[in-house]
Motif scaffolding. Sequence first.
Motif, PDB file in Angstrom:
ATOM      1  N   PHE A 131      80.377  -9.462  -7.763  1.00 40.92           N
ATOM      2  CA  PHE A 131      79.256  -8.846  -8.472  1.00 40.92           C
ATOM      3  C   PHE A 131      79.513  -8.879  -9.982  1.00 40.92           C
ATOM      4  CE2 PHE A 131      78.966  -7.189  -4.219  1.00 40.92           C
ATOM      5  CZ  PHE A 131      77.596  -7.079  -3.973  1.00 40.92           C
ATOM      6  N   ASP A 132      78.438  -8.996 -10.742  1.00 40.01           N
ATOM      7  CA  ASP A 132      78.513  -9.133 -12.195  1.00 40.01           C
ATOM      8  C   ASP A 132      78.908  -7.810 -12.842  1.00 40.01           C
ATOM      9  OD1 ASP A 132      78.202  -9.698 -14.861  1.00 40.01           O
ATOM     10  OD2 ASP A 132      76.047 -10.122 -14.741  1.00 40.01           O
ATOM     11  N   LYS A 133      80.006  -7.810 -13.597  1.00 39.84           N
ATOM     12  CA  LYS A 133      80.444  -6.583 -14.261  1.00 39.84           C
ATOM     13  C   LYS A 133      79.499  -6.162 -15.381  1.00 39.84           C
ATOM     14  CE  LYS A 133      83.667  -8.877 -17.446  1.00 39.84           C
ATOM     15  NZ  LYS A 133      85.076  -8.956 -17.884  1.00 39.84           N
ATOM     16  N   GLU A 134      78.598  -7.061 -15.777  1.00 38.94           N
ATOM     17  CA  GLU A 134      77.612  -6.751 -16.811  1.00 38.94           C
ATOM     18  C   GLU A 134      76.263  -6.360 -16.215  1.00 38.94           C
ATOM     19  OE1 GLU A 134      78.531  -6.559 -19.898  1.00 38.94           O
ATOM     20  OE2 GLU A 134      80.534  -7.349 -19.497  1.00 38.94           O
ATOM     21  N   HIS A 135      76.204  -6.177 -14.912  1.00 37.91           N
ATOM     22  CA  HIS A 135      74.945  -5.804 -14.269  1.00 37.91           C
ATOM     23  C   HIS A 135      74.447  -4.489 -14.852  1.00 37.91           C
ATOM     24  CE1 HIS A 135      72.089  -4.581 -11.136  1.00 37.91           C
ATOM     25  NE2 HIS A 135      72.084  -5.848 -10.745  1.00 37.91           N
ATOM     26  N   PRO A 136      73.126  -4.356 -15.085  1.00 38.58           N
ATOM     27  CA  PRO A 136      72.604  -3.124 -15.703  1.00 38.58           C
ATOM     28  C   PRO A 136      72.842  -1.860 -14.883  1.00 38.58           C
ATOM     29  CG  PRO A 136      70.820  -4.558 -14.933  1.00 38.58           C
ATOM     30  CD  PRO A 136      72.071  -5.366 -14.906  1.00 38.58           C
ATOM     31  N   ASN A 137      73.076  -2.016 -13.576  1.00 33.63           N
ATOM     32  CA  ASN A 137      73.358  -0.858 -12.722  1.00 33.63           C
ATOM     33  C   ASN A 137      74.781  -0.906 -12.171  1.00 33.63           C
ATOM     34  OD1 ASN A 137      70.711   0.555 -12.722  1.00 33.63           O
ATOM     35  ND2 ASN A 137      70.010  -1.372 -11.832  1.00 33.63           N
ATOM     36  N   ILE A 138      75.697  -1.333 -13.042  1.00 34.33           N
ATOM     37  CA  ILE A 138      77.092  -1.476 -12.617  1.00 34.33           C
ATOM     38  C   ILE A 138      77.673  -0.137 -12.163  1.00 34.33           C
ATOM     39  CG2 ILE A 138      77.942  -1.177 -14.987  1.00 34.33           C
ATOM     40  CD1 ILE A 138      79.475  -3.350 -12.161  1.00 34.33           C
ATOM     41  N   GLU A 139      77.203   0.991 -12.717  1.00 33.23           N
ATOM     42  CA  GLU A 139      77.732   2.299 -12.309  1.00 33.23           C
ATOM     43  C   GLU A 139      77.422   2.592 -10.852  1.00 33.23           C
ATOM     44  OE1 GLU A 139      73.525   3.029 -13.394  1.00 33.23           O
ATOM     45  OE2 GLU A 139      75.156   1.844 -14.268  1.00 33.23           O
ATOM     46  N   LEU A 140      76.322   2.056 -10.345  1.00 32.54           N
ATOM     47  CA  LEU A 140      75.994   2.199  -8.927  1.00 32.54           C
ATOM     48  C   LEU A 140      76.777   1.190  -8.083  1.00 32.54           C
ATOM     49  CD1 LEU A 140      72.122   2.763  -8.988  1.00 32.54           C
ATOM     50  CD2 LEU A 140      73.895   4.453  -8.491  1.00 32.54           C
ATOM     51  N   LEU A 141      76.929  -0.006  -8.586  1.00 31.99           N
ATOM     52  CA  LEU A 141      77.658  -1.040  -7.842  1.00 31.99           C
ATOM     53  C   LEU A 141      79.124  -0.662  -7.645  1.00 31.99           C
ATOM     54  CD1 LEU A 141      76.230  -4.291  -9.479  1.00 31.99           C
ATOM     55  CD2 LEU A 141      75.853  -3.491  -7.142  1.00 31.99           C
ATOM     56  N   ARG A 142      79.680   0.108  -8.557  1.00 33.94           N
ATOM     57  CA  ARG A 142      81.096   0.489  -8.449  1.00 33.94           C
ATOM     58  C   ARG A 142      81.332   1.582  -7.408  1.00 33.94           C
ATOM     59  NH1 ARG A 142      81.403   1.409 -14.145  1.00 33.94           N
ATOM     60  NH2 ARG A 142      82.138   3.493 -13.604  1.00 33.94           N
ATOM     61  N   LYS A 143      80.281   2.211  -6.929  1.00 35.67           N
ATOM     62  CA  LYS A 143      80.425   3.295  -5.961  1.00 35.67           C
ATOM     63  C   LYS A 143      81.019   2.786  -4.647  1.00 35.67           C
ATOM     64  CE  LYS A 143      78.511   6.856  -8.130  1.00 35.67           C
ATOM     65  NZ  LYS A 143      79.279   8.080  -8.433  1.00 35.67           N
ATOM     66  N   LYS A 144      81.956   3.567  -4.098  1.00 34.54           N
ATOM     67  CA  LYS A 144      82.527   3.267  -2.779  1.00 34.54           C
ATOM     68  C   LYS A 144      81.869   4.124  -1.699  1.00 34.54           C
ATOM     69  CE  LYS A 144      87.057   2.840  -2.740  1.00 34.54           C
ATOM     70  NZ  LYS A 144      88.486   3.173  -3.001  1.00 34.54           N
ATOM     71  N   GLY A 145      81.093   5.113  -2.121  1.00 31.38           N
ATOM     72  CA  GLY A 145      80.326   5.965  -1.228  1.00 31.38           C
ATOM     73  C   GLY A 145      79.158   6.522  -2.011  1.00 31.38           C
ATOM     74  N   PHE A 146      78.178   7.049  -1.290  1.00 33.09           N
ATOM     75  CA  PHE A 146      76.972   7.565  -1.935  1.00 33.09           C
ATOM     76  C   PHE A 146      76.708   8.959  -1.351  1.00 33.09           C
ATOM     77  CE2 PHE A 146      76.969   3.041  -2.108  1.00 33.09           C
ATOM     78  CZ  PHE A 146      76.500   2.730  -3.376  1.00 33.09           C
ATOM     79  N   ILE A 147      77.106   9.974  -2.118  1.00 33.30           N
ATOM     80  CA  ILE A 147      77.128  11.334  -1.612  1.00 33.30           C
ATOM     81  C   ILE A 147      76.400  12.263  -2.573  1.00 33.30           C
ATOM     82  CG2 ILE A 147      78.602  13.197  -0.759  1.00 33.30           C
ATOM     83  CD1 ILE A 147      80.906  11.057  -0.819  1.00 33.30           C
ATOM     84  N   ALA A 148      75.571  13.126  -2.035  1.00 38.69           N
ATOM     85  CA  ALA A 148      74.924  14.184  -2.803  1.00 38.69           C
ATOM     86  C   ALA A 148      75.650  15.491  -2.515  1.00 38.69           C
ATOM     87  CB  ALA A 148      73.450  14.299  -2.401  1.00 38.69           C
ATOM     88  N   VAL A 149      75.990  16.247  -3.553  1.00 34.91           N
ATOM     89  CA  VAL A 149      76.776  17.469  -3.399  1.00 34.91           C
ATOM     90  C   VAL A 149      76.124  18.615  -4.168  1.00 34.91           C
ATOM     91  CG1 VAL A 149      79.015  18.574  -3.763  1.00 34.91           C
ATOM     92  CG2 VAL A 149      78.916  16.154  -3.141  1.00 34.91           C
ATOM     93  N   ARG A 150      76.066  19.775  -3.522  1.00 35.61           N
ATOM     94  CA  ARG A 150      75.616  20.996  -4.192  1.00 35.61           C
ATOM     95  C   ARG A 150      76.638  22.096  -3.940  1.00 35.61           C
ATOM     96  NH1 ARG A 150      70.217  24.811  -3.082  1.00 35.61           N
ATOM     97  NH2 ARG A 150      70.727  26.333  -4.728  1.00 35.61           N
ATOM     98  N   ASN A 151      77.120  22.723  -5.010  1.00 35.80           N
ATOM     99  CA  ASN A 151      78.105  23.796  -4.901  1.00 35.80           C
ATOM    100  C   ASN A 151      77.434  25.163  -4.840  1.00 35.80           C
ATOM    101  OD1 ASN A 151      80.556  22.130  -5.193  1.00 35.80           O
ATOM    102  ND2 ASN A 151      79.779  21.744  -7.253  1.00 35.80           N
ATOM    103  N   PHE A 152      78.132  26.128  -4.223  1.00 38.56           N
ATOM    104  CA  PHE A 152      77.627  27.490  -4.104  1.00 38.56           C
ATOM    105  C   PHE A 152      78.704  28.497  -4.504  1.00 38.56           C
ATOM    106  CE2 PHE A 152      75.074  25.129  -1.019  1.00 38.56           C
ATOM    107  CZ  PHE A 152      73.791  25.551  -1.338  1.00 38.56           C
ATOM    108  N   THR A 153      78.282  29.558  -5.159  1.00 36.39           N
ATOM    109  CA  THR A 153      79.180  30.668  -5.448  1.00 36.39           C
ATOM    110  C   THR A 153      79.305  31.552  -4.211  1.00 36.39           C
ATOM    111  OG1 THR A 153      77.401  32.142  -6.183  1.00 36.39           O
ATOM    112  CG2 THR A 153      78.383  30.677  -7.847  1.00 36.39           C
ATOM    113  N   ASP A 154      80.288  32.438  -4.205  1.00 36.49           N
ATOM    114  CA  ASP A 154      80.430  33.379  -3.090  1.00 36.49           C
ATOM    115  C   ASP A 154      79.203  34.274  -2.986  1.00 36.49           C
ATOM    116  OD1 ASP A 154      82.885  32.272  -2.641  1.00 36.49           O
ATOM    117  OD2 ASP A 154      84.050  34.002  -3.338  1.00 36.49           O
ATOM    118  N   GLU A 155      78.640  34.650  -4.126  1.00 36.21           N
ATOM    119  CA  GLU A 155      77.441  35.494  -4.114  1.00 36.21           C
ATOM    120  C   GLU A 155      76.280  34.780  -3.432  1.00 36.21           C
ATOM    121  OE1 GLU A 155      80.302  37.003  -6.846  1.00 36.21           O
ATOM    122  OE2 GLU A 155      79.403  34.983  -6.751  1.00 36.21           O
TER     123      GLU A 155
END
Length: 225
Positions: free
Chosen positions: A160-184
């Motif tokens: 894959f082209d290292k100059e691709h405009p979406n290289i930050e997505l191409l470098r991903k080894k997984g695709f995860i959405a995360v939401r953190n919560f406080t104890d409250e």
Amino acid sequence: MQFEKSSLQYLKDLKQNNNREWFSATKSTFVKAQNNAKDFYATIRENLEKHDEIEKFKLFRIYRDVRFSKDKTPYKAHFAGHFSRLGKHLRGGYYLRIRPGESFLAGGFWEPTKEDLFRIRKEIEIDATEILAILNDENYVKYFGGKFQGEELKTAPRGFDKEHPNIELLRKKGFIAVRNFTDEEVLSEFFLQEIDNSYKALRPFFDLFSDILTTNLNGESILNE
């Protein structure tokens, strides 16, 4: 239905007393907290099944496998569970961990097979418009900050082209959405609803990736009907 304050306190105490003697002496307290967790996760599944198809649920054991770990504490000071979507057409999974000070939910693709990862990367390489639209979706931004989390390569994947405009997505080894919560937030009467709202916000992400992973680059199904 709520996650009880006493259950969260038990996890705090376990973290401070992570040994077999203390665990055995407080086994009845553990059982009570575990039953609360089981009921809580069961309610999450009931809510999920109102808007998605869930094939199975796994509540992870509290016992740690210490054989290959430097950390020899025998127990996990948290409850965690995973919900798998139904069948090979519906990809993605839902996760929730309740741990004092470190609770979070997540969804997506933790460790895709090399075939799945290559297929996703090819989609990004050719046209990332739909994936970028997911990241900019109002609800996705609200609950997950408009980004994917997970491990990344330091440079472009091979081929894959290292100059691709979406290289930050191409470098991903997984695709995860995360939401953190406080104890409250965990102890709030609104916690279940916030979990469900978050999982609903994942659906456009899951629907798009399900379509990508069940079709070839021409959009033709690769599944055997």
